[in-house]
Design a protein around this motif. Structure first.
Motif, PDB file in Angstrom:
ATOM      1  N   ALA A   1     -43.247-110.391 160.439  1.00 41.95           N
ATOM      2  CA  ALA A   1     -44.065-110.614 161.683  1.00 41.95           C
ATOM      3  C   ALA A   1     -44.451-109.335 162.555  1.00 41.95           C
ATOM      4  N   ARG A   2     -43.700-108.132 161.864  1.00 42.58           N
ATOM      5  CA  ARG A   2     -44.271-106.963 162.420  1.00 42.58           C
ATOM      6  C   ARG A   2     -45.589-106.377 161.920  1.00 42.58           C
ATOM      7  N   ARG A   3     -45.845-106.595 160.785  1.00 42.05           N
ATOM      8  CA  ARG A   3     -46.933-106.271 159.964  1.00 42.05           C
ATOM      9  C   ARG A   3     -48.307-107.264 160.073  1.00 42.05           C
ATOM     10  N   TRP A   4     -47.802-108.492 160.297  1.00 44.82           N
ATOM     11  CA  TRP A   4     -49.086-109.691 160.525  1.00 44.82           C
ATOM     12  C   TRP A   4     -49.406-109.739 161.902  1.00 44.82           C
ATOM     13  N   ARG A   5     -50.545-109.692 162.285  1.00 42.63           N
ATOM     14  CA  ARG A   5     -50.644-110.104 163.757  1.00 42.63           C
ATOM     15  C   ARG A   5     -51.070-111.367 164.033  1.00 42.63           C
ATOM     16  N   ASN A   6     -51.743-112.312 163.142  1.00 42.08           N
ATOM     17  CA  ASN A   6     -51.926-113.675 163.306  1.00 42.08           C
ATOM     18  C   ASN A   6     -50.780-114.487 162.383  1.00 42.08           C
ATOM     19  N   LEU A   7     -49.804-114.875 163.131  1.00 39.46           N
ATOM     20  CA  LEU A   7     -48.943-115.440 161.982  1.00 39.46           C
ATOM     21  C   LEU A   7     -49.197-116.709 161.600  1.00 39.46           C
TER      22      LEU A   7
END
Length: 68
Positions: free
Chosen positions: A61-67
């Protein structure tokens, strides 16, 4: 429309998981020979997968902006 597509994907994913769980249960029943042991192994593997996914979710979740 997007919400309906997302719900459909979740439904198909859950249906696929249940089908695979049934297949693994039958295959382990052939190998182990006892339904209690095969059910225990399938449920343990399923719970381990859930735990692994839960442990990796904050990192992803920290690496991806649009989950979604």
């Amino acid at each position: 429309m997007k919400a309906l597509a997302l719900q459909g994907m979740f439904f198909l994913s859950g249906m696929g998981a249940l089908v695979l769980e049934t297949v693994w249960f039958n295959q382990l029943g052939l190998v182990v020979g006892n339904s209690v042991w095969s059910v225990s192994l399938v449920v343990a593997a399923f719970m381990a997968g859930l735990a692994l996914g839960n442990a990796s979710a904050p990192w992803l979740a920290r690496r991806w902006r649009n989950l979604v």
